[in-house]
Enzyme design. Sequence first.
Site, PDB file in Angstrom:
ATOM      1  CB  CYS A   1      44.167  58.457  -7.606  1.00 39.99           C
ATOM      2  SG  CYS A   1      43.810  57.003  -6.609  1.00 39.99           S
TER       3      CYS A   1
ATOM      4  CB  ALA B   1      41.344  54.457  -4.922  1.00 38.97           C
TER       5      ALA B   1
ATOM      6  CE1 TYR C   1      48.155  53.036  -2.333  1.00 42.47           C
ATOM      7  CE2 TYR C   1      47.001  52.106  -4.222  1.00 42.47           C
ATOM      8  CZ  TYR C   1      47.850  53.063  -3.672  1.00 42.47           C
ATOM      9  OH  TYR C   1      48.374  54.054  -4.471  1.00 42.47           O
TER      10      TYR C   1
ATOM     11  CG  LEU D   1      51.673  50.055 -20.563  1.00 43.02           C
ATOM     12  CD1 LEU D   1      53.104  49.612 -20.810  1.00 43.02           C
ATOM     13  CD2 LEU D   1      51.550  51.571 -20.745  1.00 43.02           C
TER      14      LEU D   1
ATOM     15  NE  ARG E   1      49.387  56.018 -15.948  1.00 41.30           N
ATOM     16  CZ  ARG E   1      50.500  55.495 -15.482  1.00 41.30           C
ATOM     17  NH1 ARG E   1      51.447  55.117 -16.322  1.00 41.30           N
ATOM     18  NH2 ARG E   1      50.695  55.347 -14.184  1.00 41.30           N
TER      19      ARG E   1
END
Length: 370
Positions: free
Chosen positions: A25, A57, A182, A301, A324
């Site tokens: 996001c 999303a 969600y 990770l 990330r």
Amino acid sequence: MSALFSPIRFRDLALENRIMVSPMCQYSAEDGVANDWHSIHINTLSLSGAALICIEATHVEPVGRITPGCLGLYNDRCEEALAEIVKSVRRKSSGAVALQLAHAGRKASSARPWDGGRLLSEADGGWSTVGPSPIPHKEGEATPAELNQAGLARIRSAFVDAAKRSGRIGIDALELHAAHGYLLHQFLSPIANQRADEYGGSIENRMRFPLEVFDAVRSAFPRERPIGVRVSATDWIEGGWDIDQTIRFARELKERGADWIDVSSGGVSPQQKIVANPGYQVPFARRVKQEVGIPTIAVGLITEARQAQSIIVDGHADMVAIGRAMLYDPRWGWHAAADLGATVNAPRQYWRSQPAHLRELFGCTQFGSR
């Protein structure tokens, strides 16, 4: 051949390697509409060396957005903006483009993370939220409205409409978001779902609405294009959704034609107790893959090339999704290929960038100049 850079196929979608850019996001849309930021972000990651990039999303109705800045695909303006970005990617990248369809349910109407992430009141630009049961995500927050039959039908139809729009703009694959607390995950978890009708109680009942949504989306999206599902394998809470229930859910999805399970975890309650370490969710992906016999994507990770390679070599998952780490290093795929002695696609404009000792990295050995 490096296992991480070996090809894989889902229906008619042939992928050059086993790397997916995870949906992340950006909280930067305007009334659900993608803008220049999304164009820069998506186009940049489409040149990362990953065979598949999954757009963040993308919400199927305005009240289903996590924040006022979240992406949507519920009107013509949303569709037109995403269509232009997809066209741009096609002109520059050989990678495939997936899109994650989502509804935030009771976790909607939140401030952007950099603004604190709290539930927004209507006075602060928020809206009333919905969920499987009138139970707030956090103690002290406003109570979501319990979805009735009309509300469930409206949301199913919204998923179908978004799937059709995705097909029209040329999205190669869809992923349903049934994770991270969600709406679809809320229905699955007894933490959030305490209904007394056919959508609550037993696991069969709690799976009912997410499976109805999957069936509806599968019917609306071109059959030759794959659809996967992201799940939270565990709520990390005693008495919540867990890996055994995830396996039952995955079996149902496989029977209905799901092409992969993207295995994450958590998100349904702030009471969760997660012990995060490198690859901490990979064992969940391995169990789903081994016990259900469906391709899985491992997330969480995963930051190093050899770590990702071992996940594929050891049979824990069929692909890895990099999030990330990909933001920090938008050429993660290039560097992984260099580390593993593999070849990766890169635009011709960048061919001269490969170091002298990596002349085979892009599959080209010379670059003429005048």
